[in-house]
Design a protein around this motif. Structure first.
Motif, PDB file in Angstrom:
ATOM      1  N   THR A  22      18.405   2.857   7.645  1.00 45.51           N
ATOM      2  CA  THR A  22      17.969   2.871   8.785  1.00 45.51           C
ATOM      3  C   THR A  22      16.855   4.238   8.374  1.00 45.51           C
ATOM      4  N   GLY A  23      15.896   4.094  10.022  1.00 40.20           N
ATOM      5  CA  GLY A  23      14.853   5.395   9.711  1.00 40.20           C
ATOM      6  C   GLY A  23      14.570   5.122  11.824  1.00 40.20           C
ATOM      7  N   LEU A  24      13.490   7.030  11.598  1.00 38.97           N
ATOM      8  CA  LEU A  24      13.847   6.515  12.729  1.00 38.97           C
ATOM      9  C   LEU A  24      11.997   6.838  12.656  1.00 38.97           C
ATOM     10  N   LEU A  25      11.505   5.790  13.861  1.00 39.39           N
ATOM     11  CA  LEU A  25       9.791   5.130  13.645  1.00 39.39           C
ATOM     12  C   LEU A  25       9.631   5.390  14.591  1.00 39.39           C
ATOM     13  N   ASP A  26       7.731   6.173  15.175  1.00 39.48           N
ATOM     14  CA  ASP A  26       7.316   6.010  16.163  1.00 39.48           C
ATOM     15  C   ASP A  26       7.162   4.642  16.837  1.00 39.48           C
ATOM     16  N   ALA A  27       7.737   4.723  18.238  1.00 39.53           N
ATOM     17  CA  ALA A  27       7.662   3.636  19.381  1.00 39.53           C
ATOM     18  C   ALA A  27       6.628   2.511  18.834  1.00 39.53           C
ATOM     19  N   ALA A  28       5.258   3.344  18.734  1.00 37.92           N
ATOM     20  CA  ALA A  28       4.224   2.112  18.996  1.00 37.92           C
ATOM     21  C   ALA A  28       4.253   1.460  17.040  1.00 37.92           C
ATOM     22  N   VAL A  29       4.521   2.339  16.363  1.00 35.54           N
ATOM     23  CA  VAL A  29       4.344   2.575  14.374  1.00 35.54           C
ATOM     24  C   VAL A  29       5.608   0.879  14.536  1.00 35.54           C
ATOM     25  N   GLU A  30       6.683   1.546  15.291  1.00 31.38           N
ATOM     26  CA  GLU A  30       8.008   0.170  15.096  1.00 31.38           C
ATOM     27  C   GLU A  30       7.811  -1.446  15.996  1.00 31.38           C
ATOM     28  N   ARG A  31       7.002  -1.058  16.595  1.00 27.83           N
ATOM     29  CA  ARG A  31       5.554  -2.028  17.453  1.00 27.83           C
ATOM     30  C   ARG A  31       5.317  -3.009  16.840  1.00 27.83           C
TER      31      ARG A  31
ATOM     32  N   VAL B 266      17.158 -12.949   0.040  1.00 26.45           N
ATOM     33  CA  VAL B 266      16.107 -11.780   0.558  1.00 26.45           C
ATOM     34  C   VAL B 266      16.788 -10.266   1.221  1.00 26.45           C
ATOM     35  N   ALA B 267      16.477  -9.617   0.154  1.00 27.94           N
ATOM     36  CA  ALA B 267      17.062  -7.974   0.626  1.00 27.94           C
ATOM     37  C   ALA B 267      15.513  -6.906   1.132  1.00 27.94           C
ATOM     38  N   VAL B 268      16.128  -6.512   2.880  1.00 26.59           N
ATOM     39  CA  VAL B 268      15.219  -5.583   2.966  1.00 26.59           C
ATOM     40  C   VAL B 268      15.515  -4.001   3.162  1.00 26.59           C
ATOM     41  N   THR B 269      14.965  -3.459   2.619  1.00 26.02           N
ATOM     42  CA  THR B 269      15.598  -2.146   2.624  1.00 26.02           C
ATOM     43  C   THR B 269      14.920  -0.883   3.324  1.00 26.02           C
ATOM     44  N   VAL B 270      15.532  -0.036   4.389  1.00 25.99           N
ATOM     45  CA  VAL B 270      14.378   1.051   5.069  1.00 25.99           C
ATOM     46  C   VAL B 270      15.146   2.209   4.317  1.00 25.99           C
ATOM     47  N   VAL B 271      14.072   3.470   3.695  1.00 24.68           N
ATOM     48  CA  VAL B 271      14.030   4.768   3.359  1.00 24.68           C
ATOM     49  C   VAL B 271      13.234   5.587   3.906  1.00 24.68           C
ATOM     50  N   GLN B 272      13.424   6.364   4.831  1.00 23.83           N
ATOM     51  CA  GLN B 272      13.243   7.657   5.479  1.00 23.83           C
ATOM     52  C   GLN B 272      12.860   8.695   4.283  1.00 23.83           C
ATOM     53  N   THR B 273      11.641   9.725   4.546  1.00 27.91           N
ATOM     54  CA  THR B 273      10.861  10.686   3.841  1.00 27.91           C
ATOM     55  C   THR B 273      10.802  11.441   4.611  1.00 27.91           C
ATOM     56  N   ASP B 274      10.414  12.413   5.159  1.00 29.52           N
ATOM     57  CA  ASP B 274       9.487  13.551   5.415  1.00 29.52           C
ATOM     58  C   ASP B 274       8.580  13.258   6.018  1.00 29.52           C
ATOM     59  N   ALA B 275       7.196  12.617   5.165  1.00 29.73           N
ATOM     60  CA  ALA B 275       6.169  11.774   6.460  1.00 29.73           C
ATOM     61  C   ALA B 275       6.291  10.352   6.897  1.00 29.73           C
ATOM     62  N   ALA B 276       7.528   9.941   6.019  1.00 28.55           N
ATOM     63  CA  ALA B 276       6.550   8.428   6.261  1.00 28.55           C
ATOM     64  C   ALA B 276       8.000   8.233   5.819  1.00 28.55           C
ATOM     65  N   VAL B 277       7.964   6.142   6.465  1.00 29.93           N
ATOM     66  CA  VAL B 277       8.785   5.485   6.027  1.00 29.93           C
ATOM     67  C   VAL B 277       8.629   4.072   5.189  1.00 29.93           C
ATOM     68  N   ARG B 278       9.263   4.082   4.119  1.00 30.61           N
ATOM     69  CA  ARG B 278       9.212   2.698   2.954  1.00 30.61           C
ATOM     70  C   ARG B 278      10.352   2.210   3.540  1.00 30.61           C
ATOM     71  N   VAL B 279       9.582   0.508   3.473  1.00 29.17           N
ATOM     72  CA  VAL B 279      10.152  -0.348   3.840  1.00 29.17           C
ATOM     73  C   VAL B 279      10.034  -1.847   2.575  1.00 29.17           C
ATOM     74  N   GLU B 280      11.290  -1.767   1.747  1.00 27.25           N
ATOM     75  CA  GLU B 280      10.866  -2.744   0.812  1.00 27.25           C
ATOM     76  C   GLU B 280      11.550  -4.138   0.897  1.00 27.25           C
ATOM     77  N   VAL B 281      10.373  -5.164   1.011  1.00 30.12           N
ATOM     78  CA  VAL B 281      11.325  -6.595   0.767  1.00 30.12           C
ATOM     79  C   VAL B 281      10.840  -7.283  -0.121  1.00 30.12           C
ATOM     80  N   LYS B 282      12.669  -7.362  -0.510  1.00 30.70           N
ATOM     81  CA  LYS B 282      12.204  -8.367  -1.944  1.00 30.70           C
ATOM     82  C   LYS B 282      13.243  -9.570  -2.260  1.00 30.70           C
ATOM     83  N   ASP B 283      12.733 -10.281  -3.062  1.00 26.98           N
ATOM     84  CA  ASP B 283      13.924 -11.428  -2.864  1.00 26.98           C
ATOM     85  C   ASP B 283      13.036 -11.819  -4.470  1.00 26.98           C
TER      86      ASP B 283
END
Length: 710
Positions: free
Chosen positions: A284-293, A328-345
């Motif tokens: 899970t992570g935190l995103l600006d609503a505009a980024v999420e859209r 199909v795996a989707v993984t979300v990792v939160q860092t200090d400055a960014a959110v990393r989303v990995e889509v792996k099959d």
């Protein structure tokens, strides 16, 4: 201008994505997400309008029938199994219609249309066609429902006001401290006068006494100021932190809702394709609503593509010794400055041999490129390695869209694919759009910056390796050291130059690996506020934002992927060179939320010799018209945020725009249509045209008359 046939092809290529999106919206509605219905209705309305303007009557009529069913559901009708089957059947038929373009046998739509009409009759009559009460839709098990999330936070005006008031009070305290520091400075100057040896040797005792007194008072003052300043700074920091938390809580969302949609999209795609696929969503992570859209459609596209284009059929997986069920795996990792989303099959991976075959005609030497060098070509528009068109993918609308959307956020896309073992796509996006952590760099006459998340490392160039493909730099020592391409950032920006030993260099990530750019110097990372490129009065393909600096200058935030693409090309004119002035042509503003319809209208106007600005809703159209008054306006009627009627009314209230000719295009067929036409006539519009009976020559004639023959 693209021809109508080209636009129709674009419409058909986009249909699988739209069908998948509409399917997810309806399935989500069946699970209790009532807010999906207006979005689904808007999507069907857009499809209807575009199809009729492109003379695709079968698609337009089918979308219109489905729209009437959705309208009936929104009007209070009870959704039953028949309703759900009719909507999903219509969406599937729309996909089949686009997939069968050019084939002799088009799908038979009679049964689909009859089901839609029966569903509409059931909804409007309040009973099933047989006269029996309509049964409620089958309840879903609790495990099948996505978890209920709290509603988004709203900005607490009282909390914000309290913290702003506290900051104002603390600022006032700091002003007092500044006055006390100035008093200490005055006393220090007096002390220096007393101890100046040029002042002579008379009154030595008196001067020593004054000096000791001044020194003691200065020490007392500075001690008090230091203590009060420390207290003030702590309180200010706490108040700012609390204010930031309040604002962040209102503008930042968690990723759970987004990941629920991703999981639903994967299951829906697997069900549509008849594949056994397990969708795993983690983190899970935190995103600006505009980024999420902007991130949502990207992730939905990637997981659908992974299910359809990545996971092999069961018999192929068996031959390769893989389990029958794909993953199909989707993984979300939160860092200090960014959110990393990995889509792996765990599918078949990119078919690099097929990719070389596809690129053979357009890319010289494609056959000799290694797999890593081929990866950037996956982002080319219209490219696909599929030998057939499926219901979801295979039309060449893929990673180019993903890269464009993530690039617009200031993020990056990285791809790692191994034939037979699967594909991993990593998305790195900033947590918010209000500011970004960057590494400032200086390069000739330019002050630039790159996002911190795109920087692999920084180094001083002590050795350059010259190869037939250009300079390379060694990242590590030893026989297995990695060599990466090296470019001069000054040359990319148009200032010329070559990397030299002793230069500073940044090693940067791009889609398929790393590259380095030489610069004059760099600074430590820092957070800066950005003005996005779309808000600037000028544009450059290399710049995606500008950050103001403390000395009143500006820092250009570079798009790393564009820098890499430009660096690989032959030197050319500086990207920031000003375009020569040209004779002013009439300006047309096209306000249309349907992208294909908007492009069709823009193409017609450009063919008439007009400059064209575009807007996707009435609110944006009004803002663009007020910023640069157009000579003519073309607008849709039914749009989000502000409809065409409201926009035209606001134009007429603005003195500079009160007499601008307006032409309205609409697909409305409801009872309110006549009222809207009457209201538009009262506002002085030139014409109200029907998209269902769209005639290009008629539009050309009206535009020419509106411009006085221009």
């Amino acid at each position: 201008m693209r021809s109508r046939a080209d636009l129709a092809a674009t419409f058909h290529r986009a249909m699988p994505d739209r069908v998948a999106q509409a399917t997810d919206l309806w399935l989500g509605y069946e699970q209790g997400q009532s807010g999906n219905l207006p979005v689904l209705r808007r999507l069907l309305h857009t499809l209807k309008g575009e199809a009729h303007m492109l003379e695709l009557a079968a698609c337009g009529d089918l979308a219109e029938l489905a729209e009437t069913v959705i309208d009936a559901v929104r009007g209070g009708g009870r959704p039953t199994q028949l309703i759900g089957d009719s909507v999903l059947g219509a969406l599937e038929a729309l996909g089949l219609l686009s997939a069968s373009v050019g084939e002799e046998a088009a799908p038979d739509l009679h049964a689909v249309k009859e089901t839609l009409r029966a569903a509409h009759a059931e909804l409007t009559s309040g009973r099933s066609p047989a006269g029996e009460p309509a049964p409620p839709p089958a309840p879903m098990t609790e495990s099948a429902l996505p978890p209920r999330l709290d509603p988004p936070a709203v900005l607490d005006a009282e909390a914000v006001g309290a913290r702003v008031h506290e900051l104002q009070r603390l600022h006032g305290e700091r002003e007092v401290l500044q006055r006390r520091l100035r008093e200490a400075q005055r006393m220090l100057r007096a002390l220096l006068v007393e101890i100046d040896p040029r002042g002579g040797t008379d009154r030595v005792a008196e001067r020593i006494t004054k000096t000791l007194g001044y020194g003691a008072e200065i020490e007392r003052l500075l001690g008090a100021v230091r203590a009060d300043w420390s207290s003030n700074e702590f309180a200010s920091g706490r108040a700012l932190g609390e204010l930031d938390e309040v604002v962040r809580a209102a503008s930042v969302v968690r990723t759970e809702r987004l990941l629920n949609q991703v999981s639903l999209a994967a299951r829906s795609a697997a069900r549509m394709l008849g594949k056994d696929v397990e969708a795993r969503v983690e983190g899970t992570g935190l995103l600006d609503a505009a980024v999420e859209r902007r991130l949502e459609p990207v992730l939905l596209h990637l997981v659908r593509n992974a299910v359809d284009h990545g996971i092999e059929p069961a018999d192929v997986r068996a031959r390769r010794g893989k389990p029958a069920r794909g993953t199909v795996a989707v993984t979300v990792v939160q860092t200090d400055a960014a959110v990393r989303v990995e889509v792996k099959d765990d599918g078949g991976g990119v078919d690099f041999a097929r990719l070389r075959e596809v690129l053979a005609e357009a890319v010289p030497g494609a056959a000799s490129l290694d797999d890593t060098a081929l990866i950037p070509y996956l982002f080319a528009h219209g490219l696909t390695t599929s030998r057939s068109v499926g219901a979801i993918s295979g039309r060449g609308v893929g990673l180019d869209v993903v890269a464009r959307e993530i690039g617009a956020l200031g993020g990056q896309v990285r791809v790692d694919s191994r034939p037979g073992l699967g594909t991993t796509i990593l998305l790195v996006v900033p947590k918010n759009l209000h500011g970004e952590e960057v590494v400032p760099v200086s390069c000739g006459r330019f002050r630039c910056a790159v996002p911190t998340h795109a920087v692999h490392s920084v180094m001083l160039l002590d050795e350059l390796l010259h190869t037939s493909d250009g300079p390379r730099v060694r990242l590590t020592s030893g026989p297995s050291a990695e060599l990466v391409p090296l470019y001069a950032l000054g040359a990319v920006l148009g200032d010329g130059g070559q990397p030299e030993p002793g230069d500073a260099a940044l090693v940067l990530h791009h889609a398929a690996g790393l590259f380095a750019v030489s610069v004059d110097g760099y600074e430590n990372p820092r957070l800066c506020a950005l003005v996005r490129s779309e808000e600037l009065p000028w544009s450059s393909p290399l710049v995606r934002g500008v950050a103001p600096t403390a000395d009143g200058e500006a820092m250009l935030l570079l798009d790393v992927e564009r820098v890499f693409a430009c660096a690989r090309q032959a030197p050319r004119e500086a990207p920031f060179a000003a375009a020569p002035e040209s004779k002013r042509e009439p300006l047309a503003l096209v306000v249309e939320d349907a992208p294909v319809a908007r492009e069709l209208l823009c193409g017609i106007l450009r063919a008439l010799g007009l400059r064209v600005e575009e807007a996707s809703d009435g609110r944006e159209g009004l803002a663009r018209a007020r910023a640069t008054p157009p000579d003519v306006v073309l607008t849709d009627l039914e749009m989000p945020y502000m409809n065409g009627l409201e926009m035209v009314a606001e134009l007429r209230r603005t003195p500079a725009l009160a007499r601008v000719p307006v032409v309205v295009l609409t697909t409305q067929t409801t009872a309110t249509h006549a009222q809207n036409v009457a209201a538009l006539r009262g506002l002085g519009v030139r014409a109200v045209l029907s998209k269902q009976r769209f005639v290009e020559e008629e539009l050309r004639r009206i535009i020419a008359e509106s411009l006085g023959g221009a």
